[in-house]
Scaffold this active site. Structure first.
Site, PDB file in Angstrom:
ATOM      1  N   ASP A 161     113.637  71.650  61.944  1.00 15.42           N
ATOM      2  CA  ASP A 161     112.715  70.990  61.623  1.00 15.42           C
ATOM      3  C   ASP A 161     111.349  71.787  62.268  1.00 15.42           C
ATOM      4  O   ASP A 161     111.400  72.859  61.513  1.00 15.42           O
ATOM      5  CB  ASP A 161     112.036  69.789  62.525  1.00 15.42           C
ATOM      6  CG  ASP A 161     111.372  68.991  62.358  1.00 15.42           C
ATOM      7  OD1 ASP A 161     110.574  68.787  61.916  1.00 15.42           O
ATOM      8  OD2 ASP A 161     111.868  67.505  62.226  1.00 15.42           O
ATOM      9  N   ASN A 201     111.803  58.808  51.663  1.00 13.15           N
ATOM     10  CA  ASN A 201     110.656  57.824  51.780  1.00 13.15           C
ATOM     11  C   ASN A 201     110.559  57.292  50.574  1.00 13.15           C
ATOM     12  O   ASN A 201     109.183  57.212  50.499  1.00 13.15           O
ATOM     13  CB  ASN A 201     109.689  58.839  52.985  1.00 13.15           C
ATOM     14  CG  ASN A 201     110.017  58.033  54.211  1.00 13.15           C
ATOM     15  OD1 ASN A 201     111.327  58.464  54.592  1.00 13.15           O
ATOM     16  ND2 ASN A 201     108.770  58.581  55.470  1.00 13.15           N
ATOM     17  N   HIS A 242     105.496  67.228  64.302  1.00 12.21           N
ATOM     18  CA  HIS A 242     106.584  66.334  64.023  1.00 12.21           C
ATOM     19  C   HIS A 242     108.179  67.250  64.184  1.00 12.21           C
ATOM     20  O   HIS A 242     109.254  65.899  65.061  1.00 12.21           O
ATOM     21  CB  HIS A 242     107.502  66.462  62.020  1.00 12.21           C
ATOM     22  CG  HIS A 242     108.681  65.746  61.694  1.00 12.21           C
ATOM     23  ND1 HIS A 242     109.469  66.192  61.230  1.00 12.21           N
ATOM     24  CD2 HIS A 242     108.205  64.780  60.383  1.00 12.21           C
ATOM     25  CE1 HIS A 242     110.198  65.246  60.791  1.00 12.21           C
ATOM     26  NE2 HIS A 242     109.294  64.083  60.112  1.00 12.21           N
ATOM     27  N   SER A 277     112.394  59.592  58.841  1.00 11.42           N
ATOM     28  CA  SER A 277     112.182  61.115  59.938  1.00 11.42           C
ATOM     29  C   SER A 277     112.418  60.342  61.259  1.00 11.42           C
ATOM     30  O   SER A 277     113.090  61.528  61.473  1.00 11.42           O
ATOM     31  CB  SER A 277     110.954  61.617  59.511  1.00 11.42           C
ATOM     32  OG  SER A 277     111.120  62.361  58.728  1.00 11.42           O
TER      33      SER A 277
END
Length: 320
Positions: free
Chosen positions: A61, A195, A98, A262
């Site tokens: 990530d 998404n 994130h 996510s």
């Protein structure tokens, strides 16, 4: 060692799957079990799974805030594959937020003032493959996967799960090969579906590596178990998990509520750590990747949506 990657993706990037920050909060004065962690029934499984104790989950990530009070005791190692921090491989700090959020959903630990993750005693291997702008070169992702496969901890630990809340529209052969190599080495690879969804099962939306058949592709539901309209649909969706209104750790030492596939992915990554711990204790041996996948699929409840939206259904760690 230099790699000769095909030209088709030299100019392309993998991106953070779009996500939305709904709110940011300072520290809590008590321990909060987030609604998503409750919805997958993680607390029910904590006793028999020892809260995922010492199972290593590699988080590919934007890095992680390594001194966050809820995460600092969970991190076993890490590496930076991006050009951030002058390409210093030892600085895998999160400059986006994130990665810290994802890490917290997997394994935020109990310390009386924050949130709890799905597997609060699992270990986190932080692999920074996305830069501060939220994107990364395919080469960084591929190198990150290979690093997680080959990594060994101070006591010979190995990564058992790779969690990737990232994706791109291109099916890149070298990325696919890296994923297959991880799976062939017994690692469960858990990826966000993406998404780009439109709430219609009639249309497929594909993000890679999520759409590869070898990975566990995770779609999102809201906290009322309704499919999130943004969640990609395709025939390789394996299951769904909470991905809307998800509270977890965030940079700056605080907490934030985010939305996206996510956020669904780390519920499954953390849940897999619990399953591995519990089943290997019961079977008294190491489980293969296929066996871990089968145990994960057993722990789902169908929600009545088409398979391309929900796969096997919603993760339910209370099931055996």
């Amino acid at each position: 060692m230099s790699h000769n990657y095909s030209n088709e993706f030299n100019n392309n990037e993998v991106k953070l799957i779009p996500y939305e920050v709904l709110s940011i909060a300072a520290e809590f004065t008590f321990t909060e079990i987030p609604a998503g962690v409750k919805l997958v029934n993680a607390p029910t499984a904590w006793d028999k799974s020892e809260k995922g104790k010492d199972i290593v989950v590699a988080v590919l990530d934007t890095g992680c805030q390594t001194d966050h009070v809820d995460l600092k005791d969970r991190i076993i190692g890490g590496r930076n594959f991006t050009t951030d921090y002058n390409s210093d491989p030892n600085n895998f700090s999160d400059n986006v937020g994130h990665g810290t959020h994802v890490a917290g959903t997997i394994a935020a630990s109990e310390n009386n003032i924050g949130v709890l993750g799905v597997a609060p005693l699992a270990k986190l291997l932080i692999v920074k493959v996305l830069a501060g702008n939220g994107s990364g070169a395919y080469e960084w992702i591929i190198n990150g996967i290979n690093y997680a496969v080959n990594w060994r901890g101070p006591s010979g630990e190995k990564a058992r799960v790779i969690s990737m809340s990232l994706g791109g529209p291109q099916d890149v052969p070298e990325l696919h090969q890296a994923v297959k190599n991880a799976v062939n080495n017994g690692i469960l690879v858990v990826c966000a579906a993406g998404n780009g969804g439109d709430c219609s099962p009639q249309t497929d939306e594909l993000d890679y590596p999520g759409a590869y058949q070898e990975v566990v592709e995770v779609g999102a539901v809201d906290l009322n178990k309704k499919i999130a309209c943004f969640s990609n649909s395709n025939k390789n969706v394996d299951l769904v998990a909470p991905g809307d209104g998800i509270l977890s750790t965030y940079i700056g030492g605080g907490y934030a509520t985010l939305r996206g596939t996510s956020m669904a992915t780390p519920h499954v990554s953390g849940g897999s750590a619990l399953i591995i711990k519990q089943c290997e204790k019961e079977f008294e041996r190491t489980l293969s990747e296929n066996e871990i996948y089968a145990q994960l699929m057993k722990r789902t409840n169908a929600l009545g949506n088409p398979k391309c939206l929900e796969g096997n259904g919603l993760l339910d760690l209370a099931k055996d």
